[in-house]
Design an enzyme around this catalytic site. Structure first.
Site, PDB file in Angstrom:
ATOM      1  N   HIS A 197      14.186  13.128  12.243  1.00 31.57           N
ATOM      2  CA  HIS A 197      12.806  13.455  12.618  1.00 31.57           C
ATOM      3  C   HIS A 197      12.348  14.797  12.069  1.00 31.57           C
ATOM      4  O   HIS A 197      11.231  14.951  11.615  1.00 31.57           O
ATOM      5  CB  HIS A 197      12.670  13.450  14.146  1.00 31.57           C
ATOM      6  CG  HIS A 197      12.696  12.070  14.691  1.00 31.57           C
ATOM      7  ND1 HIS A 197      12.849  11.780  16.024  1.00 31.57           N
ATOM      8  CD2 HIS A 197      12.581  10.875  14.070  1.00 31.57           C
ATOM      9  CE1 HIS A 197      12.830  10.477  16.186  1.00 31.57           C
ATOM     10  NE2 HIS A 197      12.681   9.911  15.018  1.00 31.57           N
ATOM     11  N   ARG A 305       6.515   2.862   2.456  1.00 33.95           N
ATOM     12  CA  ARG A 305       7.693   2.416   3.209  1.00 33.95           C
ATOM     13  C   ARG A 305       7.369   2.436   4.708  1.00 33.95           C
ATOM     14  O   ARG A 305       7.592   3.440   5.381  1.00 33.95           O
ATOM     15  CB  ARG A 305       8.882   3.337   2.946  1.00 33.95           C
ATOM     16  CG  ARG A 305       9.440   3.290   1.536  1.00 33.95           C
ATOM     17  CD  ARG A 305      10.581   4.291   1.414  1.00 33.95           C
ATOM     18  NE  ARG A 305      11.403   4.100   0.253  1.00 33.95           N
ATOM     19  CZ  ARG A 305      11.373   4.874  -0.825  1.00 33.95           C
ATOM     20  NH1 ARG A 305      10.536   5.885  -0.897  1.00 33.95           N
ATOM     21  NH2 ARG A 305      12.199   4.636  -1.845  1.00 33.95           N
ATOM     22  N   ARG A 341       4.724  -2.110   1.948  1.00 34.95           N
ATOM     23  CA  ARG A 341       5.960  -2.893   2.046  1.00 34.95           C
ATOM     24  C   ARG A 341       6.244  -3.166   3.516  1.00 34.95           C
ATOM     25  O   ARG A 341       6.161  -2.256   4.347  1.00 34.95           O
ATOM     26  CB  ARG A 341       7.122  -2.126   1.420  1.00 34.95           C
ATOM     27  CG  ARG A 341       8.408  -2.935   1.456  1.00 34.95           C
ATOM     28  CD  ARG A 341       9.516  -2.271   0.697  1.00 34.95           C
ATOM     29  NE  ARG A 341      10.069  -1.146   1.424  1.00 34.95           N
ATOM     30  CZ  ARG A 341      11.060  -0.384   0.954  1.00 34.95           C
ATOM     31  NH1 ARG A 341      11.566  -0.610  -0.239  1.00 34.95           N
ATOM     32  NH2 ARG A 341      11.534   0.616   1.661  1.00 34.95           N
ATOM     33  N   GLU A 439      15.403  -6.134  -5.956  1.00 34.93           N
ATOM     34  CA  GLU A 439      16.399  -5.080  -5.698  1.00 34.93           C
ATOM     35  C   GLU A 439      17.764  -5.651  -5.341  1.00 34.93           C
ATOM     36  O   GLU A 439      18.713  -4.921  -5.103  1.00 34.93           O
ATOM     37  CB  GLU A 439      15.903  -4.114  -4.621  1.00 34.93           C
ATOM     38  CG  GLU A 439      15.461  -4.753  -3.327  1.00 34.93           C
ATOM     39  CD  GLU A 439      14.891  -3.753  -2.330  1.00 34.93           C
ATOM     40  OE1 GLU A 439      15.085  -2.542  -2.493  1.00 34.93           O
ATOM     41  OE2 GLU A 439      14.256  -4.213  -1.364  1.00 34.93           O
ATOM     42  N   ASN A 462      16.896   1.604  -6.843  1.00 32.94           N
ATOM     43  CA  ASN A 462      17.957   2.237  -6.040  1.00 32.94           C
ATOM     44  C   ASN A 462      18.923   1.171  -5.532  1.00 32.94           C
ATOM     45  O   ASN A 462      20.134   1.252  -5.713  1.00 32.94           O
ATOM     46  CB  ASN A 462      17.379   2.978  -4.830  1.00 32.94           C
ATOM     47  CG  ASN A 462      16.263   3.926  -5.199  1.00 32.94           C
ATOM     48  OD1 ASN A 462      16.203   4.378  -6.328  1.00 32.94           O
ATOM     49  ND2 ASN A 462      15.381   4.221  -4.263  1.00 32.94           N
ATOM     50  N   ASP A 463      18.362   0.160  -4.869  1.00 34.53           N
ATOM     51  CA  ASP A 463      19.235  -0.885  -4.339  1.00 34.53           C
ATOM     52  C   ASP A 463      19.772  -1.782  -5.446  1.00 34.53           C
ATOM     53  O   ASP A 463      20.921  -2.224  -5.389  1.00 34.53           O
ATOM     54  CB  ASP A 463      18.500  -1.718  -3.276  1.00 34.53           C
ATOM     55  CG  ASP A 463      18.533  -1.023  -1.923  1.00 34.53           C
ATOM     56  OD1 ASP A 463      19.622  -0.530  -1.556  1.00 34.53           O
ATOM     57  OD2 ASP A 463      17.498  -0.952  -1.254  1.00 34.53           O
ATOM     58  N   ARG A 473      24.636   3.948  -2.836  1.00 40.52           N
ATOM     59  CA  ARG A 473      23.660   4.878  -3.407  1.00 40.52           C
ATOM     60  C   ARG A 473      23.742   6.273  -2.789  1.00 40.52           C
ATOM     61  O   ARG A 473      23.240   7.236  -3.362  1.00 40.52           O
ATOM     62  CB  ARG A 473      22.240   4.315  -3.280  1.00 40.52           C
ATOM     63  CG  ARG A 473      21.853   3.996  -1.869  1.00 40.52           C
ATOM     64  CD  ARG A 473      20.619   3.124  -1.785  1.00 40.52           C
ATOM     65  NE  ARG A 473      19.403   3.894  -1.539  1.00 40.52           N
ATOM     66  CZ  ARG A 473      18.214   3.345  -1.342  1.00 40.52           C
ATOM     67  NH1 ARG A 473      18.073   2.024  -1.378  1.00 40.52           N
ATOM     68  NH2 ARG A 473      17.166   4.084  -1.110  1.00 40.52           N
ATOM     69  N   CYS A 510       9.702   0.969  -8.479  1.00 36.92           N
ATOM     70  CA  CYS A 510       9.378   1.946  -7.417  1.00 36.92           C
ATOM     71  C   CYS A 510      10.628   2.672  -6.914  1.00 36.92           C
ATOM     72  O   CYS A 510      10.562   3.407  -5.940  1.00 36.92           O
ATOM     73  CB  CYS A 510       8.641   1.264  -6.265  1.00 36.92           C
ATOM     74  SG  CYS A 510       9.615   0.015  -5.438  1.00 36.92           S
TER      75      CYS A 510
END
Ligand code: PEP
Ligand code: MG
Length: 580
Positions: A197, A305, A341, A439, A462-463, A473, A510
């Site tokens: 957070h 996201r 997304r 991905e 990334n994935d 990753r 992305c």
């Protein structure tokens, strides 16, 4: 203060971009145990009243933080303080504390901190990142309560000169906000991760932050000179005097670099040297001040996201709440497109409610798999996104699709949500574009099957890299192996582009790769239609684009696709980059 050891570099997790330097102010917490005192029977009511008053005072403070965060950052991030207010006023917990005070005849701050310790000890050991985040929140709240009871030494960080760099074992979201308001230049914490957070708050405030720096609060001493790079995740302790003097000479330029770079972005879209426009967009996690800057430059959002809405509150917001947030983002960026997304939870972005214990979460119940298993939650989100699409600048992106049947199921849920909205005469974009993330290697291999059914692809490099190379990753040890420029990953990207071309749909990237200056010319040459990236990468990406010639990138891509090793590819891209 004497300057110690020079030039030591600590490495942590880059949590909020930006560059800063200044003197360290180390904030040590929880080092002095709260004093234990006996309380006579006659004084017990007084102890209980003290607790009530401390809770009340804490709630007032948290409410002020929430308001201040609401003004400075915006609604969704400010909601982090709701969780803390719930913790502070937890009736059951307060009842246990009061019962224990009556039973043990001990002072209330002692009993309170003991009960907090009992609560957080098992949570600290939890492998669930959400639970560990909860520990930070509980501790932050209890520090405020103990301080309002007149005990502890919570306020020791309150005195520091402006432009200090605050170093702590951990910080709460409220503390980050208050440090920002008192002109701290950056924050460094030993604990935390990029989605904790306080990291979200720091990012939203554009306050440079590096978190998860092992033992930072013990290795760094107050008065040490620090250079913090929130993009690389590094902290240099006591750089040589000359370097320090140069930093001071260039202070304004260096420290405002991140924001200034955003403010000085060129007119969008950027063009190559031979006049070809390249669609460049931004990735956003939570709405915040950066949106204002980006939208002024007419930059669209290639990846929003939404799971951060869940991660910052620990629960799935209602359809109406989500609509408010999505609609505000769509309005802010209008007429530029915003690709929303759907929740990509699971794995590192843990779903707390499900009490899942997976031995291999990256390969587990995540993304679209989880969404399809939670149809009520998915439906709420789809309806909220559809309602926010009435301006016709919203697109839906489905994460982690590995199989055509997942796409079919999701599409039928979208259709059902549309029917419901139509019946209620609610406005939405009836031709809204629906795309899938590519991905998972199976999606890339079967891209032709998916391309028939969607309006666009967005490659999550990334994935895709992590799954293709079987390399986590986030694992530093595998950093040498984990590269989206590996020939196997590039082949999957090429297959995806070829399938998309055959079906005349555009392909975006992305993942982090899209902001990497070595990869940009290659991706353009391969035929990628949009590069969507972390806002901190936009300026450099536009600069690279302005120096390349589109035709050269096509030849470069052909050449690269003939190469068989990562090393060859990297050195050829490096050579091209320095020739620009
Ligand atoms: C990706 O995997 O490349 C991606 C953009 O998604 P995330 O980083 O959110 O997993
Ligand atoms: Mg991903």
């Amino acid at each position: 203060m004497p300057v110690r050891k020079t030039g030591i570099v600590l490495k942590g997790i880059p949590a909020s971009p930006g560059f800063s330097f200044g003197e360290a102010r180390v904030v040590l917490k929880w080092e002095q145990p709260v004093q234990e005192r006996a309380v006579s029977e006659a004084n017990i009511p007084n102890e209980l009243t003290r607790l009530d008053k401390a809770v009340e005072a804490t709630l007032v403070e948290l409410e002020q933080w929430r308001k201040s965060a609401g003004l400075k950052i915006g609604g969704p991030v400010a909601k982090i303080f709701d969780t803390q207010m719930m913790i502070a006023s937890d009736r059951e917990f307060l009842r246990i504390v009061k019962d224990e005070v009556k039973k043990s005849h001990k002072n209330v701050e002692y009993v309170y901190s003991l009960q907090i310790e009992n609560t957080v000890t098992p949570l600290r050991l939890s492998s669930d990142p959400y639970m560990r985040q909860m520990v930070y929140d509980i501790e932050a709240v209890s520090r405020r309560i103990i301080s309002n009871l007149g005990g502890g030494d919570e306020n020791q960080e309150t005195q520091f000169p402006p432009n200090s760099i605050i170093v702590a074992s951990e910080l709460s979201p409220g503390e980050v906000l208050s440090l920002f308001e008192r002109h701290a230049a950056a924050i460094v914490t030993s604990g935390g991760n990029a989605i904790s957070h306080m990291a979200l708050i720091a990012r939203s405030l554009l306050l440079p932050a590096v978190v998860g720096v092992p033992s930072a609060h013990l290795k760094i001493k107050s008065g040490d000179r620090l250079v913090v790079d929130g993009e690389k995740g590094t902290i240099t302790i006591n750089p040589p005097d000359e370097e320090w003097a140069t930093l001071h000479r260039n202070k304004v330029k260096l420290t405002t670099q991140h924001i200034a770079r955003l403010q000085k972005l060129p007119v969008f879209p950027p063009q190559t040297r031979d006049g070809i426009a390249v669609d460049v967009a931004a990735n956003i996690d939570l709405p915040g001040p950066v949106d204002e800057i980006l939208s002024k430059h007419k930059i669209g959002v290639g990846l929003y996201r939404t799971e951060f809405l869940y991660l910052q509150s620990g629960h799935f917001p209602s359809e109406d709440k989500q609509f408010e947030v999505y609609d505000a983002v769509a309005a802010r960026y209008y007429p530029q497109p915003v690709v929303i997304r759907t929740f990509d939870l699971g794995s590192d972005k843990y779903i707390a409610d499900q009490q899942l214990r997976e031995s291999n979460p990256a390969l587990g119940w995540r993304g679209i798999r989880a969404a399809l298993d939670m149809p009520k939650i998915f439906r709420d989100q789809l309806r909220a996104i559809l309602r926010a699409s009435s301006r016709k600048n919203v697109k839906i992106l489905l994460p982690m699709v590995a199989d055509i049947s997942e796409l079919r199921k999701a599409s039928s849920l979208i259709k059902r949500a549309m029917v419901e909205l139509r019946q209620k005469k609610t406005d939405f974009d009836r031709n809204i574009e629906i795309g899938v993330m590519i991905e998972v290697p199976s999606a890339a291999v079967a891209a032709d099957l998916l391309a028939e059914k969607v309006s666009f692809f967005s490659i999550g490099s990334n994935d895709l890299t992590q799954y293709t190379l079987a390399a986590d990753r986030d694992n530093e040890r595998l950093a040498r192996i984990f590269s989206p420029l590996h020939p196997a990953v590039l082949r999957l990207i090429k297959m995806t582009i070829d399938a998309a071309r055959r079906h005349k749909i555009p392909v975006a990237v992305c993942g982090e790769m899209s902001g990497d200056e070595l990869a940009i010319p290659l991706l353009i040459g391969l035929g990628i239609g949009q590069l969507s990236m972390n806002p901190s990468k936009l300026s450099n990406a536009c600069n690279v684009i302005s120096k390349i010639k589109h035709n050269d990138t096509i030849r470069l891509a052909d050449e690269i696709m003939q190469m068989s090793t990562l090393k060859e590819i990297e050195s050829r891209l490096f050579e091209y980059n320095i020739s620009l």
